[in-house]
Motif scaffolding. Structure first.
Motif, PDB file in Angstrom:
ATOM      1  N   VAL A 298     -14.090  -1.931  -2.644  1.00 40.76           N
ATOM      2  CA  VAL A 298     -14.934  -1.908  -1.450  1.00 40.76           C
ATOM      3  C   VAL A 298     -14.161  -2.459  -0.259  1.00 40.76           C
ATOM      4  CG1 VAL A 298     -17.021  -2.815  -0.367  1.00 40.76           C
ATOM      5  CG2 VAL A 298     -17.071  -2.100  -2.768  1.00 40.76           C
ATOM      6  N   ALA A 299     -13.531  -3.612  -0.427  1.00 38.88           N
ATOM      7  CA  ALA A 299     -12.825  -4.266   0.675  1.00 38.88           C
ATOM      8  C   ALA A 299     -11.701  -3.398   1.214  1.00 38.88           C
ATOM      9  CB  ALA A 299     -12.289  -5.624   0.215  1.00 38.88           C
ATOM     10  N   ALA A 300     -10.931  -2.774   0.316  1.00 41.22           N
ATOM     11  CA  ALA A 300      -9.799  -1.947   0.756  1.00 41.22           C
ATOM     12  C   ALA A 300     -10.272  -0.732   1.528  1.00 41.22           C
ATOM     13  CB  ALA A 300      -8.967  -1.524  -0.456  1.00 41.22           C
ATOM     14  N   GLN A 301     -11.372  -0.113   1.080  1.00 42.28           N
ATOM     15  CA  GLN A 301     -11.883   1.037   1.827  1.00 42.28           C
ATOM     16  C   GLN A 301     -12.437   0.618   3.188  1.00 42.28           C
ATOM     17  OE1 GLN A 301     -13.912   4.382  -0.107  1.00 42.28           O
ATOM     18  NE2 GLN A 301     -13.907   3.163  -1.986  1.00 42.28           N
ATOM     19  N   MET A 302     -13.104  -0.523   3.237  1.00 40.79           N
ATOM     20  CA  MET A 302     -13.559  -1.036   4.531  1.00 40.79           C
ATOM     21  C   MET A 302     -12.379  -1.264   5.470  1.00 40.79           C
ATOM     22  SD  MET A 302     -16.607  -3.837   3.903  1.00 40.79           S
ATOM     23  CE  MET A 302     -16.660  -4.180   5.671  1.00 40.79           C
ATOM     24  N   ALA A 303     -11.298  -1.809   4.925  1.00 41.91           N
ATOM     25  CA  ALA A 303     -10.116  -2.088   5.742  1.00 41.91           C
ATOM     26  C   ALA A 303      -9.531  -0.803   6.310  1.00 41.91           C
ATOM     27  CB  ALA A 303      -9.075  -2.840   4.914  1.00 41.91           C
ATOM     28  N   GLU A 304      -9.517   0.268   5.512  1.00 37.73           N
ATOM     29  CA  GLU A 304      -8.963   1.532   5.992  1.00 37.73           C
ATOM     30  C   GLU A 304      -9.792   2.087   7.149  1.00 37.73           C
ATOM     31  OE1 GLU A 304      -8.945   3.841   2.432  1.00 37.73           O
ATOM     32  OE2 GLU A 304      -6.926   3.222   1.860  1.00 37.73           O
TER      33      GLU A 304
ATOM     34  N   SER B 203      -3.807  -4.524   9.649  1.00 44.27           N
ATOM     35  CA  SER B 203      -2.705  -3.990   8.841  1.00 44.27           C
ATOM     36  C   SER B 203      -2.235  -5.011   7.810  1.00 44.27           C
ATOM     37  CB  SER B 203      -1.533  -3.559   9.732  1.00 44.27           C
ATOM     38  OG  SER B 203      -1.028  -4.662  10.457  1.00 44.27           O
ATOM     39  N   GLU B 204      -2.283  -6.302   8.156  1.00 42.51           N
ATOM     40  CA  GLU B 204      -1.942  -7.340   7.182  1.00 42.51           C
ATOM     41  C   GLU B 204      -2.982  -7.390   6.071  1.00 42.51           C
ATOM     42  OE1 GLU B 204      -0.283 -11.178   8.991  1.00 42.51           O
ATOM     43  OE2 GLU B 204      -1.252 -10.236  10.708  1.00 42.51           O
ATOM     44  N   VAL B 205      -4.248  -7.217   6.431  1.00 43.05           N
ATOM     45  CA  VAL B 205      -5.300  -7.185   5.419  1.00 43.05           C
ATOM     46  C   VAL B 205      -5.067  -6.028   4.460  1.00 43.05           C
ATOM     47  CG1 VAL B 205      -7.781  -6.897   5.029  1.00 43.05           C
ATOM     48  CG2 VAL B 205      -6.975  -8.285   6.963  1.00 43.05           C
ATOM     49  N   GLN B 206      -4.745  -4.858   5.009  1.00 40.80           N
ATOM     50  CA  GLN B 206      -4.458  -3.700   4.159  1.00 40.80           C
ATOM     51  C   GLN B 206      -3.274  -3.961   3.242  1.00 40.80           C
ATOM     52  OE1 GLN B 206      -4.409  -0.877   7.664  1.00 40.80           O
ATOM     53  NE2 GLN B 206      -5.285   0.475   6.117  1.00 40.80           N
ATOM     54  N   ALA B 207      -2.259  -4.634   3.778  1.00 43.74           N
ATOM     55  CA  ALA B 207      -1.050  -4.875   2.986  1.00 43.74           C
ATOM     56  C   ALA B 207      -1.334  -5.740   1.766  1.00 43.74           C
ATOM     57  CB  ALA B 207       0.023  -5.526   3.865  1.00 43.74           C
ATOM     58  N   VAL B 208      -2.292  -6.672   1.879  1.00 46.98           N
ATOM     59  CA  VAL B 208      -2.643  -7.522   0.740  1.00 46.98           C
ATOM     60  C   VAL B 208      -3.557  -6.783  -0.228  1.00 46.98           C
ATOM     61  CG1 VAL B 208      -3.836  -9.637   0.033  1.00 46.98           C
ATOM     62  CG2 VAL B 208      -2.334  -9.662   2.040  1.00 46.98           C
TER      63      VAL B 208
ATOM     64  N   GLY C  16      -4.284  -3.426  -0.529  1.00 47.74           N
ATOM     65  CA  GLY C  16      -3.874  -2.116  -1.032  1.00 47.74           C
ATOM     66  C   GLY C  16      -3.267  -2.126  -2.426  1.00 47.74           C
ATOM     67  N   PRO C  17      -2.281  -2.988  -2.684  1.00 49.69           N
ATOM     68  CA  PRO C  17      -1.657  -2.983  -4.016  1.00 49.69           C
ATOM     69  C   PRO C  17      -2.587  -3.455  -5.139  1.00 49.69           C
ATOM     70  CG  PRO C  17      -0.219  -4.022  -2.376  1.00 49.69           C
ATOM     71  CD  PRO C  17      -1.562  -3.869  -1.742  1.00 49.69           C
ATOM     72  N   LEU C  18      -3.735  -4.046  -4.800  1.00 49.98           N
ATOM     73  CA  LEU C  18      -4.636  -4.598  -5.813  1.00 49.98           C
ATOM     74  C   LEU C  18      -5.755  -3.642  -6.215  1.00 49.98           C
ATOM     75  CD1 LEU C  18      -4.999  -8.184  -4.284  1.00 49.98           C
ATOM     76  CD2 LEU C  18      -3.493  -7.483  -6.153  1.00 49.98           C
ATOM     77  N   THR C  19      -5.835  -2.490  -5.560  1.00 47.17           N
ATOM     78  CA  THR C  19      -6.913  -1.548  -5.857  1.00 47.17           C
ATOM     79  C   THR C  19      -6.667  -0.833  -7.183  1.00 47.17           C
ATOM     80  OG1 THR C  19      -5.782   0.163  -4.564  1.00 47.17           O
ATOM     81  CG2 THR C  19      -7.454  -1.155  -3.440  1.00 47.17           C
TER      82      THR C  19
ATOM     83  N   PRO D  84      -6.339   7.411   4.379  1.00 45.40           N
ATOM     84  CA  PRO D  84      -4.943   7.265   4.771  1.00 45.40           C
ATOM     85  C   PRO D  84      -4.105   6.647   3.654  1.00 45.40           C
ATOM     86  CG  PRO D  84      -6.426   6.270   6.387  1.00 45.40           C
ATOM     87  CD  PRO D  84      -7.244   6.650   5.210  1.00 45.40           C
ATOM     88  N   VAL D  85      -2.889   7.115   3.549  1.00 42.33           N
ATOM     89  CA  VAL D  85      -1.952   6.546   2.578  1.00 42.33           C
ATOM     90  C   VAL D  85      -1.270   5.360   3.234  1.00 42.33           C
ATOM     91  CG1 VAL D  85       0.118   6.979   1.221  1.00 42.33           C
ATOM     92  CG2 VAL D  85      -1.576   8.795   1.525  1.00 42.33           C
ATOM     93  N   PRO D  86      -1.243   4.190   2.600  1.00 43.68           N
ATOM     94  CA  PRO D  86      -0.599   3.038   3.217  1.00 43.68           C
ATOM     95  C   PRO D  86       0.850   3.333   3.567  1.00 43.68           C
ATOM     96  CG  PRO D  86      -1.844   2.370   1.264  1.00 43.68           C
ATOM     97  CD  PRO D  86      -1.815   3.870   1.275  1.00 43.68           C
ATOM     98  N   ALA D  87       1.314   2.729   4.665  1.00 49.40           N
ATOM     99  CA  ALA D  87       2.693   2.935   5.076  1.00 49.40           C
ATOM    100  C   ALA D  87       3.647   2.432   4.004  1.00 49.40           C
ATOM    101  CB  ALA D  87       2.957   2.186   6.390  1.00 49.40           C
TER     102      ALA D  87
END
Length: 493
Positions: free
Chosen positions: A131-137, A279-284, A286-289, A322-325
């Motif tokens: 949920v959090a990662a999709q909200m961040a995107e 973007s920092e939130v996504q970086a943390v 993203g890899p945990l999804t 979106p695909v993370p950078a």
């Protein structure tokens, strides 16, 4: 405003046939409707002229408040037209029905995050982080425009039947930038109690980091199954948001990685400058999804936010998340090489001079935040990266990214109040205004031109001439917008 109530069977805009009311909030009512042109079900949102808040006002204040609400409603439609992401409802059309403004948008069948948490909490970590990662995107899409939502809370987040997380209700969202108009409700601050950032409570300017605080409150609930602050008899909720440091969510739930604890606590920093960017939130996160073929949550969920990660081909939403950078190096612990970055800057300059920004400009956009984090905001090379990324993005037609980089450079990377610094800041803000013209924000561009004129008047001749040259260019762009009917003039609201 018309006083007649909306009824099922009516057709808004000659196109949207209303079938049932989906609910009402303080200032709006949402209906399910059939789009007679496409045959699909849509959501139609109407402004409510009969809310309890308005009825309590005298005639003069009620009229002023209605004008403000109309302006906000227009702005919400304008913003939704520009936001293109599966986590944000698409706008299909807008207009007036029985003198009531309406907007038709994608219907999101599903459940609010508020109800989801109440019925299925506490969540497993995989569900919470999905949920959090999709909200961040979705929030990253808004912040790139850039737009601040200003009312993130579980009631304004939907989980669709296919597990896609969608941010809704951009009713008090606001574009960021020079001169953006602010509308404040009569006798109230914006945002929702328990999710307001300290600067919202204190009625100070809001920024993208304001959303980060509210998002941090939501993340705390996702991971800890409780709010970061609760009324405990010793200190009120507002006082805690202003003065109390929260405990880590990992103290209330098992299995929370240290990186997530640290992230959420930084998101809840009282000082906006200490909060991470989206973007920092996504970086943390993203890899945990969850990954493709990760196990389905147990017990099974009627709305499964892990599905878009586990079963990406089965997403019903047409556009991809979106695909993370990609990482800036093969080794995530590797520091940036200044010489290598300078070569990328040189190549970006060549691309910009040729009028064809390509890989080097894109690369600088990816490096911008890491460079600022590693080298700080005072190193000249960091500012070069941001300014080149801004100019290249503008030439490439990505005005949303250009606005983001120009504003970051002007606000954070130009230090001092000497003549050169004042000239640099004025030029960056003029270029920011030039980008915002692409979003129809003519009034704010005019104000930026006026402000630059005042700055130029106090500068030495060579610097004044430079600022005036850029100022004349932006002024000419404004004149073109005002006189060319094909470009149109969308009033800021």
């Amino acid at each position: 405003m018309g006083s007649q109530s909306i009824r099922a069977g009516e057709v808004a805009g000659g196109r949207y046939k209303l079938s049932e009311s989906l609910g009402k909030g303080g200032m709006a009512q949402v209906w399910r409707a059939k789009d007679l042109k496409t045959g699909q079900d849509v959501a139609v949102k109407f402004l409510r002229p009969d809310s309890e808040d308005l009825r309590q006002l005298d005639t003069l204040h009620r009229r002023d408040e209605l004008d403000t609400l109309r302006a906000r409603f227009r702005r919400e439609a304008t913003l939704l037209e520009q936001l293109d992401h599966p986590g944000i409802p698409e706008l299909y059309g807008h207009g007036s029905h029985q003198e009531l403004p309406y907007m038709a948008m994608r219907l999101v069948p599903g459940v609010t995050l508020h109800k989801f948490l109440r019925e299925h909490g506490p969540l497993t970590f995989s569900v919470a982080v999905a949920v959090a990662a999709q909200m961040a995107e979705a929030l990253a899409c808004a912040h790139t425009l850039p737009v601040v939502h200003r009312d993130l809370k579980p009631q304004n987040v939907m989980i669709s039947d296919d597990g896609v997380v969608v941010l809704i209700d951009f009713g008090i969202a606001k574009p960021l930038g020079i001169g953006a108009t602010q509308y404040t409700r009569h006798g109230s601050t914006l945002g929702s109690r328990g999710y307001q950032a300290p600067e919202q409570i204190l009625e100070r300017d809001t920024t993208a980091r304001t959303d980060i605080y509210s998002f941090g409150c939501v993340c705390f609930e996702l991971f800890a199954d409780r709010a970061p602050f609760v009324v405990d008899g010793t200190m009120g909720l507002i006082e805690q948001h202003l003065h109390e440091d929260p405990l880590a969510p990992g103290l209330f739930a098992a299995g929370i990685p240290d990186a997530v604890d640290d992230l959420v606590l930084r998101m809840l920093a009282k000082d906006p400058g200490l909060r991470p960017s989206i973007s920092e939130v996504q970086a943390v996160l993203g890899p945990l999804t969850p990954c493709v073929d990760s196990p389905e949550p147990r017990p099974r969920l009627p709305w499964d936010p892990t599905a878009p990660f586990r079963l990406p081909r089965e997403r019903s939403v047409g556009r991809r998340l979106p695909v993370p950078a990609p990482p800036v190096s093969e080794n995530e612990d590797e520091w940036l090489d200044a010489s290598a970055v300078e070569r990328v800057c040189d190549e970006a300059r060549r691309e910009i001079r040729s009028g064809k920004p390509r890989d080097a400009v894109r690369r600088l956009g990816e490096l911008a935040y890491q460079a600022r984090e590693e080298w700080g905001s005072r190193r000249p090379l960091v500012r070069q990266i941001w300014e080149l990324a801004a100019e290249g993005s503008y030439l490439a037609g990505d005005c949303g990214a250009a606005v983001h980089f120009y504003q970051g450079a002007a606000d954070d990377l130009v230090h001092g109040e000497g003549p050169q610094e004042r000239a640099d800041r004025a030029v960056l803000r003029l270029r920011l205004a030039r980008c915002r013209l692409e979003f129809g924000e003519i009034e704010s561009a005019i104000r930026a031109v006026d402000e630059a004129g005042h700055v130029a008047a106090g500068l030495p001749a060579p610097l004044a001439a430079w600022v005036e040259d850029v100022r004349r260019q932006v002024d000419a762009n404004i004149a073109g917008r005002l006189t060319d009917p094909k470009l149109g003039h969308r009033p800021e609201a």
